[in-house]
Design a protein around this motif. Structure first.
Motif, PDB file in Angstrom:
ATOM      1  N   LEU A 187      10.514   0.398   8.840  1.00 37.79           N
ATOM      2  CA  LEU A 187      10.386   0.521   7.385  1.00 37.79           C
ATOM      3  C   LEU A 187      10.336   1.974   6.939  1.00 37.79           C
ATOM      4  O   LEU A 187       9.879   2.843   7.680  1.00 37.79           O
ATOM      5  CB  LEU A 187       9.120  -0.194   6.912  1.00 37.79           C
ATOM      6  N   ASP A 188      10.760   2.198   5.702  1.00 37.58           N
ATOM      7  CA  ASP A 188      10.700   3.530   5.111  1.00 37.58           C
ATOM      8  C   ASP A 188       9.460   3.715   4.239  1.00 37.58           C
ATOM      9  O   ASP A 188       9.316   4.717   3.554  1.00 37.58           O
ATOM     10  CB  ASP A 188      11.969   3.808   4.296  1.00 37.58           C
ATOM     11  N   ARG A 189       8.587   2.709   4.256  1.00 40.43           N
ATOM     12  CA  ARG A 189       7.346   2.747   3.480  1.00 40.43           C
ATOM     13  C   ARG A 189       6.340   1.808   4.154  1.00 40.43           C
ATOM     14  O   ARG A 189       6.724   0.965   4.950  1.00 40.43           O
ATOM     15  CB  ARG A 189       7.587   2.333   2.038  1.00 40.43           C
ATOM     16  N   PRO A 190       5.055   1.954   3.820  1.00 39.63           N
ATOM     17  CA  PRO A 190       4.069   1.043   4.406  1.00 39.63           C
ATOM     18  C   PRO A 190       4.369  -0.410   4.027  1.00 39.63           C
ATOM     19  O   PRO A 190       4.853  -0.680   2.930  1.00 39.63           O
ATOM     20  CB  PRO A 190       2.744   1.498   3.776  1.00 39.63           C
ATOM     21  N   ILE A 191       4.086  -1.307   4.942  1.00 38.70           N
ATOM     22  CA  ILE A 191       4.381  -2.726   4.728  1.00 38.70           C
ATOM     23  C   ILE A 191       3.694  -3.269   3.481  1.00 38.70           C
ATOM     24  O   ILE A 191       4.224  -4.157   2.806  1.00 38.70           O
ATOM     25  CB  ILE A 191       4.045  -3.562   5.979  1.00 38.70           C
ATOM     26  N   GLU A 192       2.536  -2.722   3.151  1.00 38.14           N
ATOM     27  CA  GLU A 192       1.804  -3.170   1.967  1.00 38.14           C
ATOM     28  C   GLU A 192       2.559  -2.863   0.683  1.00 38.14           C
ATOM     29  O   GLU A 192       2.294  -3.455  -0.355  1.00 38.14           O
ATOM     30  CB  GLU A 192       0.411  -2.520   1.910  1.00 38.14           C
ATOM     31  N   GLN A 193       3.501  -1.915   0.743  1.00 35.84           N
ATOM     32  CA  GLN A 193       4.267  -1.546  -0.446  1.00 35.84           C
ATOM     33  C   GLN A 193       5.551  -2.362  -0.604  1.00 35.84           C
ATOM     34  O   GLN A 193       6.258  -2.203  -1.594  1.00 35.84           O
ATOM     35  CB  GLN A 193       4.603  -0.056  -0.417  1.00 35.84           C
ATOM     36  N   LEU A 194       5.832  -3.221   0.358  1.00 35.30           N
ATOM     37  CA  LEU A 194       7.003  -4.086   0.208  1.00 35.30           C
ATOM     38  C   LEU A 194       6.768  -5.085  -0.906  1.00 35.30           C
ATOM     39  O   LEU A 194       5.642  -5.545  -1.122  1.00 35.30           O
ATOM     40  CB  LEU A 194       7.273  -4.861   1.509  1.00 35.30           C
ATOM     41  N   ASP A 195       7.834  -5.442  -1.575  1.00 38.78           N
ATOM     42  CA  ASP A 195       7.797  -6.519  -2.552  1.00 38.78           C
ATOM     43  C   ASP A 195       7.326  -7.786  -1.844  1.00 38.78           C
ATOM     44  O   ASP A 195       7.654  -8.013  -0.669  1.00 38.78           O
ATOM     45  CB  ASP A 195       9.215  -6.686  -3.105  1.00 38.78           C
ATOM     46  N   LEU A 196       6.559  -8.617  -2.531  1.00 33.90           N
ATOM     47  CA  LEU A 196       6.019  -9.827  -1.912  1.00 33.90           C
ATOM     48  C   LEU A 196       7.108 -10.767  -1.411  1.00 33.90           C
ATOM     49  O   LEU A 196       6.956 -11.413  -0.373  1.00 33.90           O
ATOM     50  CB  LEU A 196       5.105 -10.571  -2.892  1.00 33.90           C
ATOM     51  N   VAL A 197       8.214 -10.847  -2.128  1.00 32.51           N
ATOM     52  CA  VAL A 197       9.328 -11.695  -1.685  1.00 32.51           C
ATOM     53  C   VAL A 197       9.956 -11.112  -0.427  1.00 32.51           C
ATOM     54  O   VAL A 197      10.218 -11.842   0.542  1.00 32.51           O
ATOM     55  CB  VAL A 197      10.376 -11.877  -2.804  1.00 32.51           C
ATOM     56  N   GLU A 198      10.194  -9.810  -0.417  1.00 35.79           N
ATOM     57  CA  GLU A 198      10.774  -9.177   0.779  1.00 35.79           C
ATOM     58  C   GLU A 198       9.889  -9.408   1.991  1.00 35.79           C
ATOM     59  O   GLU A 198      10.374  -9.743   3.074  1.00 35.79           O
ATOM     60  CB  GLU A 198      10.950  -7.671   0.560  1.00 35.79           C
ATOM     61  N   ARG A 199       8.600  -9.218   1.821  1.00 34.95           N
ATOM     62  CA  ARG A 199       7.669  -9.408   2.939  1.00 34.95           C
ATOM     63  C   ARG A 199       7.711 -10.854   3.426  1.00 34.95           C
ATOM     64  O   ARG A 199       7.754 -11.117   4.624  1.00 34.95           O
ATOM     65  CB  ARG A 199       6.262  -9.012   2.514  1.00 34.95           C
ATOM     66  N   ALA A 200       7.731 -11.791   2.497  1.00 33.10           N
ATOM     67  CA  ALA A 200       7.782 -13.212   2.867  1.00 33.10           C
ATOM     68  C   ALA A 200       9.079 -13.546   3.598  1.00 33.10           C
ATOM     69  O   ALA A 200       9.067 -14.283   4.586  1.00 33.10           O
ATOM     70  CB  ALA A 200       7.610 -14.094   1.631  1.00 33.10           C
ATOM     71  N   VAL A 201      10.199 -13.015   3.130  1.00 32.81           N
ATOM     72  CA  VAL A 201      11.484 -13.261   3.800  1.00 32.81           C
ATOM     73  C   VAL A 201      11.460 -12.677   5.211  1.00 32.81           C
ATOM     74  O   VAL A 201      11.921 -13.310   6.166  1.00 32.81           O
ATOM     75  CB  VAL A 201      12.665 -12.683   2.991  1.00 32.81           C
ATOM     76  N   LEU A 202      10.891 -11.488   5.365  1.00 37.83           N
ATOM     77  CA  LEU A 202      10.809 -10.875   6.698  1.00 37.83           C
ATOM     78  C   LEU A 202       9.888 -11.668   7.620  1.00 37.83           C
ATOM     79  O   LEU A 202      10.189 -11.840   8.805  1.00 37.83           O
ATOM     80  CB  LEU A 202      10.351  -9.416   6.591  1.00 37.83           C
ATOM     81  N   TRP A 203       8.774 -12.159   7.111  1.00 42.17           N
ATOM     82  CA  TRP A 203       7.881 -12.987   7.936  1.00 42.17           C
ATOM     83  C   TRP A 203       8.580 -14.262   8.369  1.00 42.17           C
ATOM     84  O   TRP A 203       8.491 -14.665   9.525  1.00 42.17           O
ATOM     85  CB  TRP A 203       6.616 -13.348   7.171  1.00 42.17           C
ATOM     86  N   LEU A 204       9.275 -14.889   7.431  1.00 44.55           N
ATOM     87  CA  LEU A 204       9.971 -16.144   7.724  1.00 44.55           C
ATOM     88  C   LEU A 204      11.087 -15.916   8.744  1.00 44.55           C
ATOM     89  O   LEU A 204      11.166 -16.613   9.760  1.00 44.55           O
ATOM     90  CB  LEU A 204      10.526 -16.713   6.418  1.00 44.55           C
ATOM     91  N   GLY A 205      11.937 -14.941   8.497  1.00 43.34           N
ATOM     92  CA  GLY A 205      13.012 -14.640   9.440  1.00 43.34           C
ATOM     93  C   GLY A 205      12.489 -14.167  10.783  1.00 43.34           C
ATOM     94  O   GLY A 205      13.001 -14.554  11.837  1.00 43.34           O
ATOM     95  N   GLY A 229      19.344  -5.469   7.382  1.00 45.79           N
ATOM     96  CA  GLY A 229      19.180  -4.361   8.326  1.00 45.79           C
ATOM     97  C   GLY A 229      17.940  -4.498   9.190  1.00 45.79           C
ATOM     98  O   GLY A 229      17.992  -4.294  10.411  1.00 45.79           O
ATOM     99  N   ILE A 230      16.825  -4.859   8.578  1.00 44.30           N
ATOM    100  CA  ILE A 230      15.567  -4.983   9.328  1.00 44.30           C
ATOM    101  C   ILE A 230      15.642  -6.146  10.319  1.00 44.30           C
ATOM    102  O   ILE A 230      15.316  -5.987  11.501  1.00 44.30           O
ATOM    103  CB  ILE A 230      14.368  -5.171   8.365  1.00 44.30           C
ATOM    104  N   LEU A 231      16.082  -7.308   9.859  1.00 45.58           N
ATOM    105  CA  LEU A 231      16.121  -8.474  10.760  1.00 45.58           C
ATOM    106  C   LEU A 231      17.159  -8.305  11.870  1.00 45.58           C
ATOM    107  O   LEU A 231      16.956  -8.798  12.981  1.00 45.58           O
ATOM    108  CB  LEU A 231      16.362  -9.758   9.975  1.00 45.58           C
ATOM    109  N   ASP A 232      18.231  -7.598  11.606  1.00 47.86           N
ATOM    110  CA  ASP A 232      19.206  -7.324  12.662  1.00 47.86           C
ATOM    111  C   ASP A 232      18.563  -6.490  13.769  1.00 47.86           C
ATOM    112  O   ASP A 232      18.761  -6.766  14.954  1.00 47.86           O
ATOM    113  CB  ASP A 232      20.436  -6.626  12.092  1.00 47.86           C
ATOM    114  N   LYS A 233      17.772  -5.507  13.396  1.00 53.01           N
ATOM    115  CA  LYS A 233      17.091  -4.670  14.398  1.00 53.01           C
ATOM    116  C   LYS A 233      16.017  -5.468  15.150  1.00 53.01           C
ATOM    117  O   LYS A 233      15.826  -5.263  16.357  1.00 53.01           O
ATOM    118  CB  LYS A 233      16.494  -3.435  13.734  1.00 53.01           C
TER     119      LYS A 233
END
Length: 143
Positions: free
Chosen positions: A74-92, A129-133
């Motif tokens: 990430l280019d920022r702390p995880i707490e600063q991610l949008d709630l939807v982005e964080r949820a999509v990343l957790w799910l994926g 990009g994140i999920l591919d990595k």
């Protein structure tokens, strides 16, 4: 049941799981209550309900592990991610870690589709990009 029908039921399960993860983040509602609430939604019959529960509970259970995988990317702390982005990343991330029977390209594609539908403009590129990595790190089928 046809493969297309089951694919659609999984798509709906992911959609509802994402919404449940969002609700869980916003209100800290108990998972049992979130599941009951979604069961009352008339569109919930379109979802694979067992998969929904597995995705919701599994994403919450593995969020710490997924956070450890994505934080260095990430280019920022995880707490600063949008709630939807964080949820999509957790799910994926959960599906990449715990469901090797689902091809990683399917997991990423479904996550990108969720980000397109529910996320901020262009967030799907970030998710991709994140999920591919993550897939490259955790999947033996990555190529």
């Amino acid at each position: 049941m046809s493969n297309k029908r089951e694919f659609e039921r999984m798509m709906w399960a992911r959609r509802f799981a994402l919404q449940g993860l969002y609700e869980w983040q916003v209100s800290q509602t108990q998972v049992d209550q979130i599941e009951r609430s979604f069961a009352e939604n008339p569109e919930f019959v379109k979802a694979n309900t067992e998969a929904f529960s597995n995705l919701l509970r599994g994403s919450i259970r593995t969020q710490g592990q997924v956070n450890e995988l994505i934080t260095p990317l990430l280019d920022r702390p995880i707490e600063q991610l949008d709630l939807v982005e964080r949820a999509v990343l957790w799910l994926g991330g959960f599906e990449l870690l715990e469901h090797p029977e689902i091809p990683y390209k399917v997991v990423i594609n479904e996550s990108v589709n969720l980000a397109k539908k529910f996320g901020a403009n262009q967030s799907y590129k970030f998710i991709n990009g994140i999920l591919d990595k993550v897939a490259e790190k955790v999947r033996i089928d990555y190529h």
